[in-house]
Design a protein around this motif. Structure first.
Motif, mmCIF file in Angstrom:
data_model
loop_
_atom_site.group_PDB
_atom_site.id
_atom_site.type_symbol
_atom_site.label_atom_id
_atom_site.label_comp_id
_atom_site.label_asym_id
_atom_site.label_seq_id
_atom_site.Cartn_x
_atom_site.Cartn_y
_atom_site.Cartn_z
ATOM 1 N N TYR A 294 0.849 -1.190 0.000
ATOM 2 C CA TYR A 294 0.000 0.000 0.000
ATOM 3 C C TYR A 294 0.881 1.234 0.000
ATOM 4 N N ARG A 295 1.034 1.861 -1.189
ATOM 5 C CA ARG A 295 1.916 3.017 -1.366
ATOM 6 C C ARG A 295 1.219 4.046 -2.269
ATOM 7 N N PRO A 296 0.134 4.675 -1.815
ATOM 8 C CA PRO A 296 -0.556 5.659 -2.652
ATOM 9 C C PRO A 296 0.164 7.005 -2.652
ATOM 10 N N ILE A 297 -0.070 7.786 -3.695
ATOM 11 C CA ILE A 297 0.440 9.153 -3.753
ATOM 12 C C ILE A 297 -0.608 10.038 -4.399
ATOM 13 N N ILE A 298 -0.759 11.265 -3.885
ATOM 14 C CA ILE A 298 -1.704 12.231 -4.421
ATOM 15 C C ILE A 298 -0.936 13.315 -5.170
ATOM 16 N N ILE A 299 -1.369 13.594 -6.391
ATOM 17 C CA ILE A 299 -0.771 14.649 -7.209
ATOM 18 C C ILE A 299 -1.828 15.726 -7.406
ATOM 19 N N VAL A 300 -1.541 16.923 -6.961
ATOM 20 C CA VAL A 300 -2.478 18.040 -7.108
ATOM 21 C C VAL A 300 -2.197 18.742 -8.439
ATOM 22 N N GLN A 301 -3.201 18.762 -9.298
ATOM 23 C CA GLN A 301 -3.076 19.420 -10.599
ATOM 24 C C GLN A 301 -3.229 20.922 -10.401
ATOM 25 N N ASP A 302 -2.161 21.690 -10.673
ATOM 26 C CA ASP A 302 -2.201 23.125 -10.397
ATOM 27 C C ASP A 302 -2.671 23.945 -11.597
ATOM 28 N N GLN A 303 -3.114 23.270 -12.669
ATOM 29 C CA GLN A 303 -3.649 23.967 -13.825
ATOM 30 C C GLN A 303 -5.081 23.509 -14.074
ATOM 31 N N ASP A 304 -5.770 24.238 -14.927
ATOM 32 C CA ASP A 304 -7.125 23.855 -15.317
ATOM 33 C C ASP A 304 -7.118 22.410 -15.811
ATOM 34 N N THR A 305 -8.088 21.604 -15.358
ATOM 35 C CA THR A 305 -8.128 20.211 -15.766
ATOM 36 C C THR A 305 -9.559 19.727 -15.885
ATOM 37 N N ASP A 306 -9.724 18.555 -16.413
ATOM 38 C CA ASP A 306 -11.011 17.868 -16.435
ATOM 39 C C ASP A 306 -10.722 16.391 -16.217
ATOM 40 N N ALA A 307 -11.759 15.547 -16.244
ATOM 41 C CA ALA A 307 -11.571 14.130 -15.927
ATOM 42 C C ALA A 307 -10.599 13.451 -16.888
ATOM 43 N N ASP A 308 -10.691 13.754 -18.187
ATOM 44 C CA ASP A 308 -9.810 13.111 -19.160
ATOM 45 C C ASP A 308 -8.357 13.517 -18.953
ATOM 46 N N ARG A 309 -8.114 14.795 -18.710
ATOM 47 C CA ARG A 309 -6.743 15.245 -18.500
ATOM 48 C C ARG A 309 -6.193 14.707 -17.182
ATOM 49 N N ALA A 310 -7.051 14.589 -16.176
ATOM 50 C CA ALA A 310 -6.607 14.013 -14.904
ATOM 51 C C ALA A 310 -6.215 12.548 -15.079
ATOM 52 N N LYS A 311 -6.992 11.800 -15.866
ATOM 53 C CA LYS A 311 -6.658 10.393 -16.119
ATOM 54 C C LYS A 311 -5.332 10.279 -16.880
ATOM 55 N N ALA A 312 -5.140 11.148 -17.862
ATOM 56 C CA ALA A 312 -3.887 11.110 -18.622
ATOM 57 C C ALA A 312 -2.700 11.427 -17.718
ATOM 58 N N ARG A 313 -2.862 12.404 -16.827
ATOM 59 C CA ARG A 313 -1.768 12.761 -15.910
ATOM 60 C C ARG A 313 -1.453 11.594 -14.979
ATOM 61 N N ALA A 314 -2.487 10.915 -14.465
ATOM 62 C CA ALA A 314 -2.265 9.795 -13.558
ATOM 63 C C ALA A 314 -1.518 8.663 -14.259
ATOM 64 N N GLN A 315 -1.921 8.333 -15.483
ATOM 65 C CA GLN A 315 -1.248 7.270 -16.230
ATOM 66 C C GLN A 315 0.186 7.664 -16.564
ATOM 67 N N ASN A 316 0.391 8.918 -16.982
ATOM 68 C CA ASN A 316 1.740 9.369 -17.307
ATOM 69 C C ASN A 316 2.656 9.270 -16.090
ATOM 70 N N ARG A 317 2.141 9.691 -14.938
ATOM 71 C CA ARG A 317 2.963 9.655 -13.716
ATOM 72 C C ARG A 317 3.302 8.210 -13.343
ATOM 73 N N ARG A 318 2.315 7.303 -13.438
ATOM 74 C CA ARG A 318 2.574 5.895 -13.128
ATOM 75 C C ARG A 318 3.612 5.300 -14.075
ATOM 76 N N ASP A 319 3.418 5.529 -15.372
ATOM 77 C CA ASP A 319 4.309 4.925 -16.350
ATOM 78 C C ASP A 319 5.723 5.488 -16.245
ATOM 79 N N ARG A 320 5.825 6.789 -15.997
ATOM 80 C CA ARG A 320 7.150 7.393 -15.846
ATOM 81 C C ARG A 320 7.873 6.841 -14.623
ATOM 82 N N ALA A 321 7.137 6.675 -13.532
ATOM 83 C CA ALA A 321 7.761 6.143 -12.315
ATOM 84 C C ALA A 321 8.282 4.729 -12.553
ATOM 85 N N ALA A 322 7.485 3.906 -13.238
ATOM 86 C CA ALA A 322 7.911 2.538 -13.534
ATOM 87 C C ALA A 322 9.123 2.532 -14.461
#
Length: 362
Positions: free
Chosen positions: A238-266
């Protein structure tokens, strides 16, 4: 390997006699860089004058363009006596140095309904030049932070979109992701790897990546409680992390940011650096950032396609060599190679990011 001749064009002439030379290009660096040492005669002021700070230069290795830019720094030095010696070290960067060092100037500080490429071209007062090989989304509203450089402004948007700003040989900048082009042959322990080191590092991987944000207008959960989650199936703690989007966003952009962050970390959890003789692959193509190459080393525990994140070309009396900084392609939005043999600990699963049920998800 063939002989490499590094040629510098400056002040209307061409020079090829260098005591040593180093040129670097990297996927995440908007400006390429160079450092050259000239063996000079004491009192040779003419040589000093040719490479004044600010002098435009073009650098090639044989026929391949490596850097188009300027001298940042000149360092003449000498010593008298039995070991008398005189040399001049010149160093500098490609044309994109001007967007890295200089503040962004815009009449309003706000740009609406433009892609990252459009924004880059609008801010490019220095004439560096921008291009892309990607389909870029439209950004509803982009705001400059007072005093930030052009590069800093563009890089924070690029990071959110899983993109990189890569310096090109002609001094321009390409907005890109991990490429599908590859080098011929590969890098093999016991064959063409002179030296190598690896870093298998899980410390920045998380079981889930939660992106939270808001819209600057509207009301209700769709505007004020935007959230998306991407899970890493390879992390069973159990290792969750919260990323606060500091720019205008919507659900699709939030999903893309979450996937990008996961894939980059891996992707960033598997890195290696390999030194090989010469500047080129098996068919004579110069080693190039953002290309794939197969790497196989039992000692480094790497047996898979790796992405060239950066390359440093070096030449001295000992000959020429290239040091390749390599990373799992997923660090830049690429895919895990089909022939990957580095082990199951590098799997992240294929599940897309999702919106939690309380935020309108399934």
């Amino acid at each position: 390997m063939g002989i490499e001749i590094i040629t510098v064009e400056a002040a209307g002439g061409r020079w090829t006699a260098w005591r040593d030379a180093s040129i670097r290009a990297a996927l995440k660096e908007a400006a390429r860089s160079f450092r050259l040492t000239i063996a000079a005669e004491l009192g040779a002021s003419a040589t000093n004058g040719l490479f004044r700070a600010g002098t435009p230069v073009t650098i090639r290795s044989n026929a391949d363009l490596l850097v188009t830019g300027y001298v940042d720094q000149k360092q003449p030095r000498f010593a008298k006596g039995e070991s008398s010696d005189a040399s001049i070290v010149i160093s500098g960067r490609s044309k994109a140095a001007d967007i890295i060092d200089s503040s962004a100037i815009h009449p309003t500080g706000e740009i609406e309904n433009k892609t990252l490429l459009d924004i880059a071209r609008e801010l490019d007062k220095a004439g560096v030049g921008f291009s892309t090989d990607q389909q870029l989304p439209v950004i509803p509203r982009f705001r400059l932070t007072p005093g930030e450089s052009v590069f800093s402004a563009l890089e924070r948007v690029a990071r959110d979109q899983g993109l990189a700003l890569m310096g090109e040989p002609d001094g321009s900048v390409r907005i890109t992701k991990a490429a599908t082009q590859r080098h011929a042959g590969g890098l093999f322990e016991g064959r063409n790897i002179k030296a190598g080191e690896a870093d298998h590092n899980w410390s920045n991987r998380h079981s889930e990546y939660r992106v939270k944000g808001q819209r600057p207008f509207g009301s209700g959960a769709d505007a004020l409680e935007i959230e998306a989650i991407a899970r890493d199936a390879g992390v069973n703690r159990y290792r969750p992390i919260i990323i606060v989007q500091d720019q205008d966003t919507d659900a699709d952009r939030a999903k893309a940011r979450a996937q990008n962050r996961r894939d980059r970390a891996a992707g960033n959890s598997l890195r290696c650096s390999i030194t090989t003789q010469g500047f080129r692959d098996d068919v004579g193509t110069i080693w190039t950032p953002n290309r794939l190459v197969w790497v196989e080393s039992d000692f480094l525990d790497v047996r898979q396609d790796m992405l060239i994140e950066g390359v440093t070309f070096s030449m001295s009396s000992q000959g020429s060599e290239a040091k390749l900084d390599l990373v799992d392609p997923r660090a830049y939005g690429g895919k895990k190679g089909k022939g990957n043999k580095s082990g199951g600990e590098w799997d992240i699963g294929n599940s897309p990011a999702e919106v939690p049920a309380q935020n309108g998800g399934p």
